[in-house]
Design a protein around this motif. Structure first.
Motif, PDB file in Angstrom:
ATOM      1  N   ARG A  12      17.827  54.769  29.451  1.00 53.65           N
ATOM      2  CA  ARG A  12      18.309  53.613  28.707  1.00 53.65           C
ATOM      3  C   ARG A  12      17.184  52.880  27.981  1.00 53.65           C
ATOM      4  O   ARG A  12      16.041  52.836  28.452  1.00 53.65           O
ATOM      5  CB  ARG A  12      19.026  52.652  29.654  1.00 53.65           C
ATOM      6  N   ASP A  19      16.774  49.664  27.642  1.00 53.60           N
ATOM      7  CA  ASP A  19      16.255  48.511  28.377  1.00 53.60           C
ATOM      8  C   ASP A  19      15.294  48.945  29.480  1.00 53.60           C
ATOM      9  O   ASP A  19      14.354  48.221  29.814  1.00 53.60           O
ATOM     10  CB  ASP A  19      17.397  47.659  28.947  1.00 53.60           C
ATOM     11  N   GLU A  60      15.930  46.116  37.923  1.00 54.17           N
ATOM     12  CA  GLU A  60      14.513  46.085  37.562  1.00 54.17           C
ATOM     13  C   GLU A  60      13.648  46.682  38.664  1.00 54.17           C
ATOM     14  O   GLU A  60      12.717  47.446  38.395  1.00 54.17           O
ATOM     15  CB  GLU A  60      14.075  44.637  37.290  1.00 54.17           C
TER      16      GLU A  60
END
Length: 264
Positions: A39, A41, A88
């Motif tokens: 991805r 991000d 994250e």
């Protein structure tokens, strides 16, 4: 069993091995098709936090991203003592660990099933006897552990410190142990086609550390070859320039294994 029976059994064994190999290849091909794409991000997060990525070639970046997806697909990351594993956290652990896997033929930590993450250093009790054969009842404070190639345990506070440049890097230390565990026939060495150079350099550097402390290699490496490999890996990723200047042969050995320059 006569010779005819032996050959029949051998042939059946070969046939079964071929079938198993074909089935494994079909599963791997299916798995590759099912892997989620890397991805955007995730890429932005890793570019922001993993400064070592800037040293990779475009081909290495593609390989690294492939390894990260495989890591996140195959390995569970679980929080302990109330620690919440966010997206994250997962991506940073996978991204950092996969910097150790830039060899084209590398496995994504074969045998590893779970990464446990504590909010900070944690207390553990072990039943292993010491050098005198005694087992202590006292718990020990740990930043991380690696268990038999199946589990890694990390303190997130210390992973964050390493991301910010601290010389101690519990994550690469423990994942170096995972690489070590891939070859049960050796101690302090990953899977290699030839161990001549590895043995020569590592033995010389270990003996030198026994005689005199290093400015870049932690004395904890004197616990044995396994810890020396992990400590050297920490120094390579966190203090590459100093390692190259003070221990050029060790730096060159690890550079050729990890396929990445960490020295300025």
């Amino acid at each position: 069993m006569n010779w005819t029976d032996s050959f029949v059994a051998f042939g059946m064994g070969i046939f079964a091995a071929v079938l198993l190999t074909m089935a494994w290849r079909r599963r791997q091909a299916k798995r590759r098709r099912e892997l989620a794409p890397f991805r955007a991000d995730w890429r932005a997060l890793l570019n922001r936090r993993l400064h070592t990525l800037r040293r990779l070639t475009p081909e290495q970046r593609r390989l690294h991203e492939k390894r990260v997806v495989e890591f996140l697909t195959d390995i569970r990351i679980k929080g302990c003592n109330g620690f919440v594993v966010t997206e994250e956290v997962r991506v940073l652990i996978a991204g950092y660990a996969c910097l150790l896997l830039l060899r084209p033929d590398a496995y994504v930590f074969r045998g590893l099933r779970t990464v446990l993450v504590y909010p900070r250093a944690f207390w553990v009790r072990h039943q292993e006897p010491d050098e005198l054969g005694l087992v202590s009842d006292e718990p020990e404070l740990r930043l991380g552990e690696s268990w038999n190639g199946e589990r890694v345990v990390l303190s997130w506070e210390d992973v964050e410190a390493a991301l910010d440049g601290d010389a101690v890097n519990v994550l690469v230390h423990e994942f170096a142990h995972q690489l070590d565990a891939e070859n049960p026939e050796t101690e302090g060495a990953p899977l290699l086609p030839d161990y001549a150079r590895w043995s020569k350099v590592m033995s010389r550097e270990y003996k030198a550390l026994e005689k005199r402390s290093s400015q870049v290699l932690d004395d904890y490496g004197l616990e044995g070859p396994t810890e020396f490999f992990a400590v050297a890996t920490e120094a390579y990723f966190q203090r590459g320039t100093e390692l190259r200047l003070l221990h050029p042969d060790l730096y060159g050995l690890l550079r050729d294994y990890y396929r990445i320059e960490t020295s300025d």
